[in-house]
Design an enzyme around this catalytic site. Structure first.
Site, PDB file in Angstrom:
ATOM      1  N   ARG A  48      46.203  31.434   4.222  1.00 25.90           N
ATOM      2  CA  ARG A  48      45.521  32.560   5.021  1.00 25.90           C
ATOM      3  C   ARG A  48      46.514  33.831   4.894  1.00 25.90           C
ATOM      4  NH1 ARG A  48      44.398  30.000  10.510  1.00 25.90           N
ATOM      5  NH2 ARG A  48      46.309  28.917  10.932  1.00 25.90           N
ATOM      6  N   ASP A  91      40.633  32.056   4.403  1.00 27.04           N
ATOM      7  CA  ASP A  91      41.074  31.329   5.780  1.00 27.04           C
ATOM      8  C   ASP A  91      40.220  30.181   5.620  1.00 27.04           C
ATOM      9  OD1 ASP A  91      40.422  30.308   8.301  1.00 27.04           O
ATOM     10  OD2 ASP A  91      40.769  32.302   8.985  1.00 27.04           O
ATOM     11  N   PHE A  92      40.708  28.955   5.684  1.00 27.32           N
ATOM     12  CA  PHE A  92      39.889  27.820   5.164  1.00 27.32           C
ATOM     13  C   PHE A  92      38.674  27.290   6.395  1.00 27.32           C
ATOM     14  CE2 PHE A  92      44.392  26.076   4.327  1.00 27.32           C
ATOM     15  CZ  PHE A  92      44.529  27.031   2.966  1.00 27.32           C
ATOM     16  N   LYS A 144      48.413  12.433   5.447  1.00 27.79           N
ATOM     17  CA  LYS A 144      48.490  11.604   6.511  1.00 27.79           C
ATOM     18  C   LYS A 144      49.128  12.580   7.470  1.00 27.79           C
ATOM     19  CE  LYS A 144      52.214   9.997   8.083  1.00 27.79           C
ATOM     20  NZ  LYS A 144      53.581  10.561   8.063  1.00 27.79           N
ATOM     21  N   HIS A 174      52.506   8.440   0.948  1.00 21.44           N
ATOM     22  CA  HIS A 174      53.540   8.779  -0.011  1.00 21.44           C
ATOM     23  C   HIS A 174      54.287   7.485  -0.355  1.00 21.44           C
ATOM     24  CE1 HIS A 174      56.357  10.232   2.967  1.00 21.44           C
ATOM     25  NE2 HIS A 174      57.271   9.803   1.993  1.00 21.44           N
ATOM     26  N   LYS A 178      56.108   5.724  -4.387  1.00 21.14           N
ATOM     27  CA  LYS A 178      57.373   5.377  -4.793  1.00 21.14           C
ATOM     28  C   LYS A 178      57.504   4.244  -5.805  1.00 21.14           C
ATOM     29  CE  LYS A 178      59.271   7.049  -0.137  1.00 21.14           C
ATOM     30  NZ  LYS A 178      60.240   7.782  -0.427  1.00 21.14           N
ATOM     31  N   ASP A 231      53.603   7.912  12.999  1.00 17.82           N
ATOM     32  CA  ASP A 231      54.215   8.705  11.999  1.00 17.82           C
ATOM     33  C   ASP A 231      54.607   7.721  11.064  1.00 17.82           C
ATOM     34  OD1 ASP A 231      54.983  11.178  10.796  1.00 17.82           O
ATOM     35  OD2 ASP A 231      57.111  10.406  11.230  1.00 17.82           O
ATOM     36  N   HIS A 236      53.207   3.915   6.334  1.00 21.18           N
ATOM     37  CA  HIS A 236      54.067   3.606   5.425  1.00 21.18           C
ATOM     38  C   HIS A 236      54.599   1.959   5.624  1.00 21.18           C
ATOM     39  CE1 HIS A 236      54.269   7.554   4.811  1.00 21.18           C
ATOM     40  NE2 HIS A 236      55.091   8.037   5.298  1.00 21.18           N
ATOM     41  N   LYS A 336      64.257   7.200  13.331  1.00 19.65           N
ATOM     42  CA  LYS A 336      65.200   8.594  12.903  1.00 19.65           C
ATOM     43  C   LYS A 336      66.583   8.380  13.111  1.00 19.65           C
ATOM     44  CE  LYS A 336      61.004  11.037  12.278  1.00 19.65           C
ATOM     45  NZ  LYS A 336      60.558  10.603  11.018  1.00 19.65           N
TER      46      LYS A 336
HETATM   47  N1  LIG Z   1      55.812  18.230   5.773  1.00 18.33           N
HETATM   48  C1  LIG Z   1      55.944  17.028   5.514  1.00 18.33           C
HETATM   49  O1  LIG Z   1      56.924  16.632   5.206  1.00 18.33           O
HETATM   50  C2  LIG Z   1      54.649  16.178   5.578  1.00 18.33           C
HETATM   51  C3  LIG Z   1      53.403  16.516   5.916  1.00 18.33           C
HETATM   52  N2  LIG Z   1      52.525  15.857   5.994  1.00 18.33           N
HETATM   53  C4  LIG Z   1      51.093  16.216   6.223  1.00 18.33           C
HETATM   54  O2  LIG Z   1      50.778  17.156   5.424  1.00 18.33           O
HETATM   55  C5  LIG Z   1      49.887  18.236   6.326  1.00 18.33           C
HETATM   56  C6  LIG Z   1      50.631  19.676   6.186  1.00 18.33           C
HETATM   57  O3  LIG Z   1      52.075  19.575   6.736  1.00 18.33           O
HETATM   58  P1  LIG Z   1      52.984  20.527   6.561  1.00 18.33           P
HETATM   59  O4  LIG Z   1      52.990  21.281   5.137  1.00 18.33           O
HETATM   60  O5  LIG Z   1      54.326  20.056   7.308  1.00 18.33           O
HETATM   61  O6  LIG Z   1      52.378  21.635   7.773  1.00 18.33           O
HETATM   62  P2  LIG Z   1      52.703  23.152   7.779  1.00 18.33           P
HETATM   63  O7  LIG Z   1      52.116  23.738   9.122  1.00 18.33           O
HETATM   64  O8  LIG Z   1      53.998  23.696   7.474  1.00 18.33           O
HETATM   65  O9  LIG Z   1      51.462  23.801   6.785  1.00 18.33           O
HETATM   66  C7  LIG Z   1      50.153  23.627   6.907  1.00 18.33           C
HETATM   67  C8  LIG Z   1      49.656  25.144   6.290  1.00 18.33           C
HETATM   68  O10 LIG Z   1      48.210  25.051   6.473  1.00 18.33           O
HETATM   69  C9  LIG Z   1      47.801  26.208   6.882  1.00 18.33           C
HETATM   70  N3  LIG Z   1      46.739  26.344   7.616  1.00 18.33           N
HETATM   71  C10 LIG Z   1      46.063  25.960   8.723  1.00 18.33           C
HETATM   72  N4  LIG Z   1      44.887  26.098   8.900  1.00 18.33           N
HETATM   73  C11 LIG Z   1      44.506  27.137   8.232  1.00 18.33           C
HETATM   74  C12 LIG Z   1      43.365  27.981   8.005  1.00 18.33           C
HETATM   75  N5  LIG Z   1      42.351  27.855   8.790  1.00 18.33           N
HETATM   76  N6  LIG Z   1      43.370  28.676   6.972  1.00 18.33           N
HETATM   77  C13 LIG Z   1      44.310  28.856   6.092  1.00 18.33           C
HETATM   78  N7  LIG Z   1      45.421  28.155   5.949  1.00 18.33           N
HETATM   79  C14 LIG Z   1      45.609  27.303   7.163  1.00 18.33           C
HETATM   80  C15 LIG Z   1      48.840  27.006   7.501  1.00 18.33           C
HETATM   81  O11 LIG Z   1      48.984  28.365   7.659  1.00 18.33           O
HETATM   82  P3  LIG Z   1      49.635  28.956   8.964  1.00 18.33           P
HETATM   83  O12 LIG Z   1      51.215  28.795   8.798  1.00 18.33           O
HETATM   84  O13 LIG Z   1      48.925  30.468   8.472  1.00 18.33           O
HETATM   85  O14 LIG Z   1      48.962  28.275  10.199  1.00 18.33           O
HETATM   86  C16 LIG Z   1      50.027  26.093   7.094  1.00 18.33           C
HETATM   87  O15 LIG Z   1      50.559  27.175   5.837  1.00 18.33           O
HETATM   88  C17 LIG Z   1      49.898  17.662   7.531  1.00 18.33           C
HETATM   89  O16 LIG Z   1      48.715  17.085   7.708  1.00 18.33           O
HETATM   90  C18 LIG Z   1      50.920  16.588   7.668  1.00 18.33           C
HETATM   91  O17 LIG Z   1      50.860  15.940   8.687  1.00 18.33           O
HETATM   92  C19 LIG Z   1      52.628  14.454   5.826  1.00 18.33           C
HETATM   93  C20 LIG Z   1      53.775  14.096   5.408  1.00 18.33           C
HETATM   94  C21 LIG Z   1      54.822  14.689   5.317  1.00 18.33           C
HETATM   95  O1  LIG Z   2      55.557  10.622   6.415  1.00 21.90           O
HETATM   96  C1  LIG Z   2      56.610  10.666   6.645  1.00 21.90           C
HETATM   97  O2  LIG Z   2      57.650  10.251   5.957  1.00 21.90           O
HETATM   98  C2  LIG Z   2      58.984  10.833   5.910  1.00 21.90           C
HETATM   99  C3  LIG Z   2      60.036   9.813   5.280  1.00 21.90           C
HETATM  100  O3  LIG Z   2      59.711   9.667   4.186  1.00 21.90           O
HETATM  101  P1  LIG Z   2      60.620   9.372   2.808  1.00 21.90           P
HETATM  102  O4  LIG Z   2      59.993   9.456   1.445  1.00 21.90           O
HETATM  103  O5  LIG Z   2      61.812  10.677   2.988  1.00 21.90           O
HETATM  104  O6  LIG Z   2      61.346   8.049   3.194  1.00 21.90           O
HETATM  105  C4  LIG Z   2      59.411  11.031   7.515  1.00 21.90           C
HETATM  106  O7  LIG Z   2      60.741  11.605   7.615  1.00 21.90           O
HETATM  107  C5  LIG Z   2      58.275  12.005   8.181  1.00 21.90           C
HETATM  108  O8  LIG Z   2      58.754  12.134   9.498  1.00 21.90           O
HETATM  109  C6  LIG Z   2      57.032  11.284   7.976  1.00 21.90           C
HETATM  110  O9  LIG Z   2      55.995  12.122   8.477  1.00 21.90           O
END
Ligand SMILES: NC(=O)C1=CN([C@@H]2O[C@H](COP(=O)(O)OP(=O)(O)OC[C@H]3O[C@@H](n4cnc5c(N)ncnc54)[C@H](OP(=O)(O)O)[C@@H]3O)[C@@H](O)[C@H]2O)C=CC1
Ligand SMILES: O=C1O[C@H](COP(=O)(O)O)[C@@H](O)[C@H](O)[C@H]1O
Length: 488
Positions: A48, A91-92, A144, A174, A178, A231, A236, A336
């Site tokens: 967005r 915008d989702f 997740k 994920h 692996k 988490d 996992h 952690k």
């Molecule tokens: N990061 C990781 O390592 C991991 C993440 N996940 C899962 O993956 C998903 C994403 O995580 P992550 O990338 O860390 O989260 P982030 O918050 O970094 O990214 C989520 C994105 O979604 C966007 N978003 C949310 N609502 C809307 C909307 N209404 N319209 C448009 N864009 C929107 C956000 O935009 P904006 O910034 O503008 O709000 C943001 O860019 C989550 O469900 C998380 O639990 C799972 C495992 C590991």
């Molecule tokens: O899903 C998640 O996994 C990572 C660990 O993943 P790994 O592949 O690096 O072992 C974890 O750090 C994070 O908190 C959790 O959301």
């Protein structure tokens, strides 16, 4: 031999978020580099953030350069990758924005909608995709965690199910992508040697350790609401347990595998009452050292709440109430800020039924199968042999029969889990994805634990950053006359 995936339009919701930039675009790049993306496959980065598409595409490229090893960045592949990629401002939550999205998707026969967003918006995205007439040709990929308990996961799953049948829903864990985790299936079901021994007659106990060296890495806001049980354990570790404990599926199909995993989940003994104290340890790291560097405790991390009682470590003993596993504890631990990043499964076999060697060597006598998921992926079987030499007599030693994947398949790069999973979605194969009922049974088991913790009101036990967790996690296993394998 991998087959190239069919052409698709891959729509990445949340394209400017952490997961997309750090993991998903690099994985898509690697698939392109391996020539596994169809020439007509297109990638749409959806977010967005307003402004010039070129600006956002440039940001994606900058992240690619950061997260793909330099030796694997090839100008030609990068040019091809960029030619497939487009940025679309959406915008989702706004249905109107999907008209424009549908136009950009055009006539593509297969659409993959990957939700790298908070789970709270999955339902709305599904509804908007359906209203835009895209549902019939779309597979949805859900990250997740799906919910934070059974009730909220049902809400999310039901919202998705209103528009997408289960055979087009791909729930990511994920760890299932692996390589060594997939190898568990090969190891167990392509080798009759192990399967005949894979039960309570021959196995004394199983350990599953998923230790992380990192702390919260700027994710306090998310993590503090979740904690290590939600988490890591709910998904996992429980998935690893299922792959170790499940019965052989009749075939290698998604539902045959998932049916067997669900039977394990249903057989998990709830941990309640006194067992909450004797079988489970919650910990929270305090300041300590990581790689020789002083690091803050959980409560001193950036944006933290100093009153938080969220756990960053869990160790527990799980029991499976069925014929195969009666009396065989599964010891799980994850945390952690532990001394090293290490994910491994250790299967401890029972001692031989009749012992004929010197009494002082008795403690060593047990075969162990050590499955190292990361780093240094390997499978090693510790077997007893005689010490070499005329002066040694019948002195026993435990040595490894070792298969180290990077030595054995020297030329092959071990792909990141997301590469495998994205490819499987493109190929329409659900084997490595989690079915709705698996998620729900896993939540049910975790919910009773969380409810028990809340009722008891105990604070998590402190452990120093850089250690293997609270002392009570060692007591948890030594109480049963055992120890965590390889802790130093
Ligand atoms: N990061 C990781 O390592 C991991 C993440 N996940 C899962 O993956 C998903 C994403 O995580 P992550 O990338 O860390 O989260 P982030 O918050 O970094 O990214 C989520 C994105 O979604 C966007 N978003 C949310 N609502 C809307 C909307 N209404 N319209 C448009 N864009 C929107 C956000 O935009 P904006 O910034 O503008 O709000 C943001 O860019 C989550 O469900 C998380 O639990 C799972 C495992 C590991
Ligand atoms: O899903 C998640 O996994 C990572 C660990 O993943 P790994 O592949 O690096 O072992 C974890 O750090 C994070 O908190 C959790 O959301």
């Amino acid at each position: 031999m991998l087959s190239i995936s069919e052409p698709c339009t891959f729509a990445l919701f949340g394209a400017m978020g952490d997961l997309a930039l750090r993991k998903l675009f690099p994985a898509l790049y690697q698939l392109d580099r391996a020539e596994l993306l169809h020439e007509h496959t297109r990638l749409l980065a959806l977010a967005r953030e307003p402004g010039d598409a070129a600006f956002h595409l440039n940001e994606i490229e900058e992240h690619l350069k950061e997260f793909v090893p330099a030796a694997q960045l090839d100008e030609g592949v990068l040019a091809r990758f960029k030619a497939r990629l487009d940025y679309v401002h959406v915008d989702f939550l706004k249905a109107d924005d999907y008209t424009h999205l549908a136009e950009r998707i055009g006539e593509a026969a297969t659409v993959i909608a990957y939700f790298a967003t908070p789970a709270a918006v999955y339902g709305a995205i599904c509804e908007n995709l359906a209203q835009a007439g895209l549902a019939e040709r779309t597979r949805v990929v859900l990250e997740k965690p799906i919910g934070h308990d059974l009730a909220s996961s049902r809400t999310v799953n039901d919202a998705v199910a209103r528009f997408f049948p289960e055979n087009r829903v791909y729930r990511i864990d994920h760890y299932l992508g692996k390589e060594t985790v997939q190898n568990l299936i090969a190891l167990r079901f392509a080798n009759s040697l192990f399967e005949t021994q894979w039960n309570q007659n021959y196995i004394s106990h199983v350990e599953i350790t998923v230790a992380e060296k990192v702390g919260i890495e700027g994710r306090w806001g998310y993590f503090d609401k979740a904690g290590q049980l939600r988490d890591m354990v709910q998904n996992h570790l429980v998935q690893l347990l299922c792959l170790i404990a499940m019965d052989p599926p009749a075939e290698l199909s998604a539902d045959a595998i998932r049916d067997e995993k669900v039977k394990v989940l249903k057989a998990l003994q709830p941990i309640t009452g006194e067992a909450l104290h004797s079988q489970v340890v919650r910990g929270q790291y305090i300041a300590g050292y990581s790689e020789g560097r002083a690091v803050p405790g959980y409560l001193e991390e950036e944006n933290s709440n100093p009153q938080s009682d969220t756990e960053t470590f869990v160790a527990l003993r799980a029991d499976i109430r069925n014929w195969r596993w009666a009396g065989v504890p599964f010891y799980l631990r994850t945390g952690k800020r532990m001394p090293q990043k290490l994910s491994q499964i250790v299967i401890h076999f029972k001692e031989p039924p009749h012992y004929i060697f010197a009494p002082e060597q008795r403690m060593q006598i047990s075969n162990k199968l050590i499955i190292r998921l990361q780093p240094d992926e390997s499978i090693s079987l510790r077997v007893m042999t005689k010490e070499q030499g005329l002066d040694k007599g019948m002195q026993l030693r435990s040595g490894p029969l070792q298969l180290n994947f990077s030595d054995a398949y020297r030329s092959a790069r071990i792909p990141d889990a997301y590469e495998r999973l994205l490819l499987e979605v493109m190929q329409g194969n659900q084997n490595l994805f989690v079915r709705k009922d698996e998620i729900e049974y896993a939540w049910k088991w975790c919910d009773q634990l969380i409810a028990g913790w809340k009722k008891a009101g105990d604070a998590p036990k402190p452990y120093a950053a850089g250690s293997w967790g609270p002392m009570s996690s060692i007591a948890l296993i030594t109480r049963d006359g055992r120890s965590w394998y390889g802790d130093i």
